[in-house]
Scaffold this motif. Structure first.
Motif, PDB file in Angstrom:
ATOM      1  N   ILE A 218      64.414  20.666  99.826  1.00 48.22           N
ATOM      2  CA  ILE A 218      64.413  21.222 101.905  1.00 48.22           C
ATOM      3  C   ILE A 218      63.482  19.939 102.136  1.00 48.22           C
ATOM      4  N   VAL A 219      62.472  20.358 101.852  1.00 43.32           N
ATOM      5  CA  VAL A 219      61.246  18.881 102.216  1.00 43.32           C
ATOM      6  C   VAL A 219      62.128  17.902 102.148  1.00 43.32           C
ATOM      7  N   SER A 220      62.008  17.788 101.295  1.00 45.66           N
ATOM      8  CA  SER A 220      62.847  16.176 101.524  1.00 45.66           C
ATOM      9  C   SER A 220      63.545  15.417 102.671  1.00 45.66           C
ATOM     10  N   GLY A 221      63.053  14.008 102.927  1.00 44.47           N
ATOM     11  CA  GLY A 221      64.377  13.403 103.907  1.00 44.47           C
ATOM     12  C   GLY A 221      63.650  13.810 105.341  1.00 44.47           C
ATOM     13  N   THR A 222      62.350  14.658 105.243  1.00 42.94           N
ATOM     14  CA  THR A 222      62.098  15.304 106.563  1.00 42.94           C
ATOM     15  C   THR A 222      60.042  14.141 106.107  1.00 42.94           C
ATOM     16  N   ARG A 223      59.464  14.902 107.001  1.00 43.56           N
ATOM     17  CA  ARG A 223      58.145  13.670 107.205  1.00 43.56           C
ATOM     18  C   ARG A 223      57.419  14.757 105.479  1.00 43.56           C
ATOM     19  N   TRP A 224      57.853  15.653 105.408  1.00 42.48           N
ATOM     20  CA  TRP A 224      56.686  16.052 104.817  1.00 42.48           C
ATOM     21  C   TRP A 224      57.281  15.914 102.705  1.00 42.48           C
ATOM     22  N   ARG A 225      56.066  16.672 102.007  1.00 41.07           N
ATOM     23  CA  ARG A 225      56.764  16.723 100.807  1.00 41.07           C
ATOM     24  C   ARG A 225      56.069  17.710  99.554  1.00 41.07           C
ATOM     25  N   VAL A 226      56.555  17.937  99.340  1.00 46.40           N
ATOM     26  CA  VAL A 226      55.467  19.489  98.227  1.00 46.40           C
ATOM     27  C   VAL A 226      54.455  18.565  97.448  1.00 46.40           C
ATOM     28  N   GLY A 227      53.446  18.681  97.279  1.00 46.61           N
ATOM     29  CA  GLY A 227      52.178  17.923  96.385  1.00 46.61           C
ATOM     30  C   GLY A 227      52.376  18.797  95.875  1.00 46.61           C
ATOM     31  N   HIS A 228      52.120  19.642  95.465  1.00 44.54           N
ATOM     32  CA  HIS A 228      52.293  20.175  93.766  1.00 44.54           C
ATOM     33  C   HIS A 228      52.519  21.920  94.530  1.00 44.54           C
ATOM     34  N   PHE A 229      52.791  22.742  93.051  1.00 44.95           N
ATOM     35  CA  PHE A 229      52.860  24.005  93.401  1.00 44.95           C
ATOM     36  C   PHE A 229      52.122  24.839  92.689  1.00 44.95           C
ATOM     37  N   ALA A 230      51.304  26.111  93.091  1.00 47.87           N
ATOM     38  CA  ALA A 230      50.977  27.194  92.557  1.00 47.87           C
ATOM     39  C   ALA A 230      51.775  27.894  91.598  1.00 47.87           C
ATOM     40  N   GLU A 231      51.013  28.097  90.701  1.00 48.64           N
ATOM     41  CA  GLU A 231      51.949  29.295  90.321  1.00 48.64           C
ATOM     42  C   GLU A 231      51.161  30.541  90.338  1.00 48.64           C
ATOM     43  N   SER A 232      52.237  32.391  90.022  1.00 50.56           N
ATOM     44  CA  SER A 232      51.458  33.211  89.708  1.00 50.56           C
ATOM     45  C   SER A 232      52.361  33.771  88.192  1.00 50.56           C
ATOM     46  N   ASP A 233      51.375  35.104  87.727  1.00 47.19           N
ATOM     47  CA  ASP A 233      52.163  35.839  86.865  1.00 47.19           C
ATOM     48  C   ASP A 233      53.631  36.132  86.854  1.00 47.19           C
ATOM     49  N   GLY A 234      53.503  36.059  88.037  1.00 47.93           N
ATOM     50  CA  GLY A 234      55.247  37.473  88.807  1.00 47.93           C
ATOM     51  C   GLY A 234      56.046  36.369  89.285  1.00 47.93           C
ATOM     52  N   PRO A 235      56.483  36.685  89.768  1.00 46.76           N
ATOM     53  CA  PRO A 235      57.738  35.562  90.464  1.00 46.76           C
ATOM     54  C   PRO A 235      57.017  34.950  91.610  1.00 46.76           C
ATOM     55  N   TYR A 236      56.638  34.867  92.289  1.00 49.26           N
ATOM     56  CA  TYR A 236      55.977  34.220  92.927  1.00 49.26           C
ATOM     57  C   TYR A 236      55.774  32.801  92.345  1.00 49.26           C
ATOM     58  N   TYR A 237      55.554  31.823  93.652  1.00 48.36           N
ATOM     59  CA  TYR A 237      54.832  30.830  94.051  1.00 48.36           C
ATOM     60  C   TYR A 237      54.048  30.064  95.403  1.00 48.36           C
ATOM     61  N   ILE A 238      53.947  29.221  94.836  1.00 48.75           N
ATOM     62  CA  ILE A 238      53.359  28.414  96.631  1.00 48.75           C
ATOM     63  C   ILE A 238      53.784  26.797  96.526  1.00 48.75           C
ATOM     64  N   GLY A 239      54.068  27.122  97.491  1.00 47.55           N
ATOM     65  CA  GLY A 239      54.417  25.169  97.525  1.00 47.55           C
ATOM     66  C   GLY A 239      53.000  24.412  98.663  1.00 47.55           C
ATOM     67  N   VAL A 240      52.705  23.501  98.155  1.00 48.30           N
ATOM     68  CA  VAL A 240      51.361  23.132  99.146  1.00 48.30           C
ATOM     69  C   VAL A 240      52.282  22.326  99.713  1.00 48.30           C
ATOM     70  N   ILE A 241      52.871  22.025 100.681  1.00 48.63           N
ATOM     71  CA  ILE A 241      53.359  20.767 101.409  1.00 48.63           C
ATOM     72  C   ILE A 241      52.639  19.946 102.111  1.00 48.63           C
ATOM     73  N   GLU A 242      52.474  18.450 101.725  1.00 47.57           N
ATOM     74  CA  GLU A 242      51.792  17.452 103.036  1.00 47.57           C
ATOM     75  C   GLU A 242      52.477  16.538 103.664  1.00 47.57           C
ATOM     76  N   LYS A 243      51.630  15.857 104.288  1.00 44.63           N
ATOM     77  CA  LYS A 243      52.537  15.353 104.875  1.00 44.63           C
ATOM     78  C   LYS A 243      52.425  13.738 104.269  1.00 44.63           C
TER      79      LYS A 243
END
Lengths: 249, 249
Positions: A218-243
């Motif tokens: 989704i982020v690709s092709g925009t002027r953003w990119r996913v820098g990294h993913f932060a992971e959790s023990d559960g199903p959740y994760y966080i995408g750190v999206i940078e310019k």
């Protein structure tokens, strides 16, 4: 988007009742008839110590002027405000915004994600916590909003976006829903739902859960990119999206 | 009453999933749009030690041949069977009856309260636990069924019937529902609801909650009378309903 009526503000009523100590809750109803995802709305009011570790860690990389998109009862925004940061919380729910203000959030506005614009000024961090990457709603709308967010943010800005992998399930009714979604040209985890509480029900809306690969796509092709993913023990994760900055070459 | 289809057996699926350790739950949806009453279906499988005291006490006055009406996963019936009593459990849910049998209840039949008749033989105790006085559904139907129950029971028979006082609330949406009910000629606590779980939903049905006075009024004019009420700490109470024997005079 027209303003939610009081009868439609199911999510806000749940939050407000929890704020009053009256045990608010939310129930998701999906357009295939599924009901579930019952949540104690008290979690929207939880103090820092009660948050999942991944949410506490996310606060470490927050910087500059912050926009909290879908701020709920303001738990993240209030924490950041107390740390001395400049933070604006927006939420589509009138009662959620009322609770934010009652709890002392100085900048809180009733506004939907599609109403965001550069009129609000420039932000350094866009927070989309608690699965709120889902507020993008659809693949197409996410691309459109990510482009718009470019004009609202500084060069070093980050979007801190939480989601859950929809494929991390073996529940037959969820797998059938994914299949139904693909057949009708939607993303597998693109949920058409309404939130219900007591006799309150929101209008039907789209909210998606995406895998890490889908978030990157989704982020690709925009002027953003996913820098990294932060992971959790559960199903959740966080995408750190940078310019993506223009190449120095 | 036609047999519940698998898709309609929301309550049975919740019980069956809980039996399998998969965390079944139930959500009530009322005909005014209220959703709530979320229940962990695991409580239907609870062992004697986990029951509320009022339910344990009720077992002390059970005697003779027993009919457990709306037996769920058979928690009361199984307890009584283990005590050596002759007990038949009936429930409208095919999957609930399946779970009863899997748990070892020897007499368990898929049957609704309106299908009960003297063909089943004579009972000394009719159990209506867990708010199941509500299965009578309406004032009129309760009177009709109480008369029918006369012919199915011994002279010394008791109906042990649990309900909750619907008036013990200050929740505005419940009070508004009571008012709506009275306007349309129904008892205040006569709930038109369906039970939902995942994508399963029962047909709409009536289930009533009555005050002690209302229970006494319903029973009066039949050949039954409320012998006494057993009280609990919570909103629940139990009416011990006995047969009025012909005067000896």
């Amino acid at each position: 988007m027209t303003r939610l009526t009081d009868k439609q503000d199911a999510y806000g009523h749940a939050i407000y009742d929890s704020y009053l100590g009256k045990g608010g809750y939310e129930i998701d109803e999906r357009d295939d008839g599924f009901v579930g995802g019952v949540r104690d709305a008290g979690t929207y009011l939880a103090a820092y110590d009660e948050w999942p570790p991944i949410e506490r860690e996310a606060m470490e990389i927050v910087k500059g002027r912050i926009l909290d998109i879908g701020c709920g009862a303001g738990r993240h925004a209030l924490y950041l405000q107390e740390k001395g940061l400049d933070v604006l919380g927006i939420d589509v729910s009138p009662l959620a915004i009322k609770v934010c203000k009652l709890r002392g959030l100085t900048q809180a506005r009733e506004m939907s994600i599609t109403q965001l614009s550069r009129k609000l000024g420039t932000f350094d961090t866009l927070l989309m916590m608690g699965n709120n990457f889902g507020l993008f709603g659809s693949f197409k709308r996410a691309k459109w909003l990510l482009r718009r967010f470019c004009g609202m943010t500084s060069d070093q800005a980050r979007i801190i976006a939480q989601s859950s992998d929809p494929y991390a399930t073996d529940e037959p009714c969820h797998l059938a829903y994914h299949e139904l979604n693909r057949k009708r040209g939607r993303m597998s985890g693109q949920i058409r739902l309404r939130v219900r509480y007591k006799t309150y029900a929101t209008p039907w809306f789209d909210y998606f859960l995406v895998s890490r690969n889908e978030m990157a796509e989704i982020v690709s092709g925009t002027r953003w990119r996913v820098g990294h993913f932060a992971e959790s023990d559960g199903p959740y994760y966080i995408g750190v999206i940078e310019k993506k900055l223009p190449s120095a070459r």
